[in-house]
Design a protein around this motif. Structure first.
Motif, PDB file in Angstrom:
ATOM      1  N   TRP A   1      -1.552   5.322 -18.692  1.00 16.27           N
ATOM      2  CA  TRP A   1      -1.362   5.190 -17.245  1.00 16.27           C
ATOM      3  C   TRP A   1       0.031   4.635 -16.918  1.00 16.27           C
ATOM      4  O   TRP A   1       0.748   5.172 -16.080  1.00 16.27           O
ATOM      5  CB  TRP A   1      -2.447   4.278 -16.680  1.00 16.27           C
TER       6      TRP A   1
ATOM      7  N   LEU B   1      -4.735  -1.275  -9.781  1.00 18.21           N
ATOM      8  CA  LEU B   1      -5.640  -0.537 -10.670  1.00 18.21           C
ATOM      9  C   LEU B   1      -6.588  -1.487 -11.381  1.00 18.21           C
ATOM     10  O   LEU B   1      -7.777  -1.192 -11.548  1.00 18.21           O
ATOM     11  CB  LEU B   1      -4.832   0.249 -11.715  1.00 18.21           C
TER      12      LEU B   1
ATOM     13  N   LEU C   1      -4.638   9.020 -10.967  1.00 15.73           N
ATOM     14  CA  LEU C   1      -5.693   9.284 -11.945  1.00 15.73           C
ATOM     15  C   LEU C   1      -5.891  10.789 -12.123  1.00 15.73           C
ATOM     16  O   LEU C   1      -6.067  11.284 -13.246  1.00 15.73           O
ATOM     17  CB  LEU C   1      -7.003   8.628 -11.498  1.00 15.73           C
ATOM     18  N   GLY C   2      -5.844  11.525 -11.007  1.00 16.82           N
ATOM     19  CA  GLY C   2      -5.950  12.985 -11.083  1.00 16.82           C
ATOM     20  C   GLY C   2      -4.781  13.599 -11.818  1.00 16.82           C
ATOM     21  O   GLY C   2      -4.962  14.540 -12.615  1.00 16.82           O
TER      22      GLY C   2
ATOM     23  N   HIS D   1      -5.129  12.899 -15.581  1.00 18.84           N
ATOM     24  CA  HIS D   1      -6.147  13.775 -16.172  1.00 18.84           C
ATOM     25  C   HIS D   1      -5.600  15.194 -16.358  1.00 18.84           C
ATOM     26  O   HIS D   1      -5.873  15.842 -17.392  1.00 18.84           O
ATOM     27  CB  HIS D   1      -7.393  13.803 -15.282  1.00 18.84           C
TER      28      HIS D   1
ATOM     29  N   ARG E   1     -10.980  -6.393 -11.821  1.00 16.94           N
ATOM     30  CA  ARG E   1     -12.102  -5.450 -11.661  1.00 16.94           C
ATOM     31  C   ARG E   1     -12.955  -5.487 -12.931  1.00 16.94           C
ATOM     32  O   ARG E   1     -12.467  -5.251 -14.032  1.00 16.94           O
ATOM     33  CB  ARG E   1     -11.575  -4.040 -11.409  1.00 16.94           C
TER      34      ARG E   1
ATOM     35  N   PRO F   1     -11.387  -0.110 -14.947  1.00 20.38           N
ATOM     36  CA  PRO F   1     -11.382   1.355 -14.849  1.00 20.38           C
ATOM     37  C   PRO F   1     -11.313   1.992 -16.236  1.00 20.38           C
ATOM     38  O   PRO F   1     -10.650   1.468 -17.146  1.00 20.38           O
ATOM     39  CB  PRO F   1     -10.122   1.656 -14.033  1.00 20.38           C
TER      40      PRO F   1
ATOM     41  N   GLN G   1       0.836  -1.199   0.000  1.00 18.70           N
ATOM     42  CA  GLN G   1       0.000   0.000   0.000  1.00 18.70           C
ATOM     43  C   GLN G   1       0.875   1.255   0.000  1.00 18.70           C
ATOM     44  O   GLN G   1       2.067   1.190   0.323  1.00 18.70           O
ATOM     45  CB  GLN G   1      -0.904  -0.001   1.233  1.00 18.70           C
TER      46      GLN G   1
ATOM     47  N   ASP H   1      -1.779   7.312  -3.967  1.00 12.45           N
ATOM     48  CA  ASP H   1      -2.635   6.170  -4.266  1.00 12.45           C
ATOM     49  C   ASP H   1      -3.174   6.256  -5.693  1.00 12.45           C
ATOM     50  O   ASP H   1      -2.792   7.148  -6.473  1.00 12.45           O
ATOM     51  CB  ASP H   1      -3.769   6.060  -3.250  1.00 12.45           C
ATOM     52  N   ILE H   2      -4.066   5.344  -6.032  1.00 13.95           N
ATOM     53  CA  ILE H   2      -4.598   5.276  -7.400  1.00 13.95           C
ATOM     54  C   ILE H   2      -5.337   6.557  -7.778  1.00 13.95           C
ATOM     55  O   ILE H   2      -5.166   7.082  -8.891  1.00 13.95           O
ATOM     56  CB  ILE H   2      -5.528   4.047  -7.543  1.00 13.95           C
ATOM     57  N   ASP H   3      -6.130   7.095  -6.878  1.00 14.57           N
ATOM     58  CA  ASP H   3      -6.875   8.324  -7.164  1.00 14.57           C
ATOM     59  C   ASP H   3      -5.943   9.501  -7.440  1.00 14.57           C
ATOM     60  O   ASP H   3      -6.222  10.344  -8.307  1.00 14.57           O
ATOM     61  CB  ASP H   3      -7.818   8.654  -6.009  1.00 14.57           C
ATOM     62  N   ASP H   4      -4.832   9.563  -6.705  1.00 13.58           N
ATOM     63  CA  ASP H   4      -3.850  10.629  -6.935  1.00 13.58           C
ATOM     64  C   ASP H   4      -3.289  10.555  -8.352  1.00 13.58           C
ATOM     65  O   ASP H   4      -3.175  11.575  -9.044  1.00 13.58           O
ATOM     66  CB  ASP H   4      -2.706  10.541  -5.918  1.00 13.58           C
TER      67      ASP H   4
END
Length: 346
Positions: free
Chosen positions: A256, A214, A332-333, A336, A245, A249, A199, A327-330
């Protein structure tokens, strides 16, 4: 007490003595002790249980360490792997590196079909021979060849004691496989397994960790010691469960991976430092010019790639962040933010 064979006559030069031992019942036993002879009870080794891989060795087939051939010999571990896969009678199972078939035959007892991929023709022939003439013979579909170069057929579950040198490429071949499978229960080198489940902030957190997480949910199931294999590997092992998943995503994985590859080259440094590297700036400028050319965007004559990249990082407050704690959200932001300004990584 019965002694087989008569002891030799003691010579005059032999120093002997007579010792009397008395028991609670007041009877004596005379024991002749000589300094020239000692009687030892022979040690009898317990007979080993016959195993398929021992039979293979008796036939002259040696396991090839270069191919990662470490046969899982402990039936308790084999049973545990099969149980943790939560198999159904209608399942098609993919097994990579079946070896002598210790796990293969247990899988065949529980499912509709087993697709076994084995790179060594010798072991493939032994596996075929093992099930030949049995009621489960028709459940085996054997593929002889390199699994990384083979097109994977449809399957529901993957259960495998993998050759450790193909761990990383096989995981991503598996996760990018379509149609989706339900889950995979895989044996890995201990450190590789720890990287898969690491993590943000963990010492072993890396590009492998975030890329895998991811695309899938990853859980560490159990540790397996090296003595459960023959021949034993030099490292400890772990079993991991991977569930892709579904739906995946909505992100271009090549884009990525290009981003996280740059970030994790220096995971303890800030993103600002990582994106100031000359080779990184050259790549991003080249991709940006292609993007502008395709979309009819005019690039100013005084365009400064470094200033442009740093400005994007600062606008999103990413410049001081370090990949080891993102993390993954960081990410992804961050992706973008770059893509929206025409910066691409493929």
């Amino acid at each position: 007490m019965e002694i087989l064979g008569e002891p030799p006559e003691p010579s005059r030069s032999t120093c002997s003595c007579l010792q009397e031992l008395k028991t609670d019942e007041d009877y004596s036993i005379n024991i002749l002790l000589t300094s020239s002879q000692t009687f030892n009870m022979p040690k009898v080794k317990a007979a080993k249980k016959s195993r398929q891989h021992e039979e293979v060795q008796r036939q002259g087939i040696q396991f090839n360490r270069d191919l990662g051939q470490h046969i899982l010999k402990n039936p308790l571990v084999v049973n545990s792997l099969v149980e943790k896969a939560a198999l159904r009678p209608t399942d098609v199972v993919l097994e990579v590196g079946p070896g002598t078939g210790n796990m293969t035959v247990k899988l065949m007892d529980k499912v509709k079909k087993v697709i076994a991929c084995e790179v060594d023709p010798r072991l493939a022939a032994e596996l075929q021979k093992r099930v030949q003439g049995t009621p489960i013979q028709t459940k085996l579909h054997l593929i002889v060849g390199d699994v990384l170069k083979s097109e994977l057929p449809f399957f529901d579950v993957c259960v495998a004691n993998l050759p450790y040198q193909i761990s990383s490429p096989f995981v991503f071949k598996l996760l990018l496989h379509r149609p989706f499978f339900r889950c995979a229960v895989l044996m890995f080198q201990r450190e590789f397994a720890q990287r898969l489940v690491a993590q943000p902030g963990d010492k072993l957190y890396c590009r492998l960790s975030i890329n895998t997480q991811l695309l899938a949910r990853v859980d560490h199931l159990m540790k397996v010691g090296k003595n459960n294999f023959r021949p034993p590997p030099k490292v400890e092992s772990s079993v991991v469960r991977i569930e892709p998943r579904n739906p995946p995503p909505s992100v271009n994985f090549q884009e990525w991976d290009g981003l996280v590859r740059i970030a994790f080259v220096r995971k303890n440094k800030t993103l600002s430092a990582a994106f100031r590297q000359s080779n990184v700036l050259e790549l991003l400028e080249k991709n940006y010019r292609i993007h502008c050319s395709v979309n009819g965007i005019t690039i100013p004559s005084d365009f400064d790639t470094k200033a442009f990249i740093i400005a994007i990082l600062e606008e999103g407050n990413f410049d001081k962040k370090r990949p080891r704690s993102m993390d993954i959200d960081d990410f992804l932001g961050l992706l973008h933010a770059f893509n929206s300004r025409g910066i691409h990584f493929t």
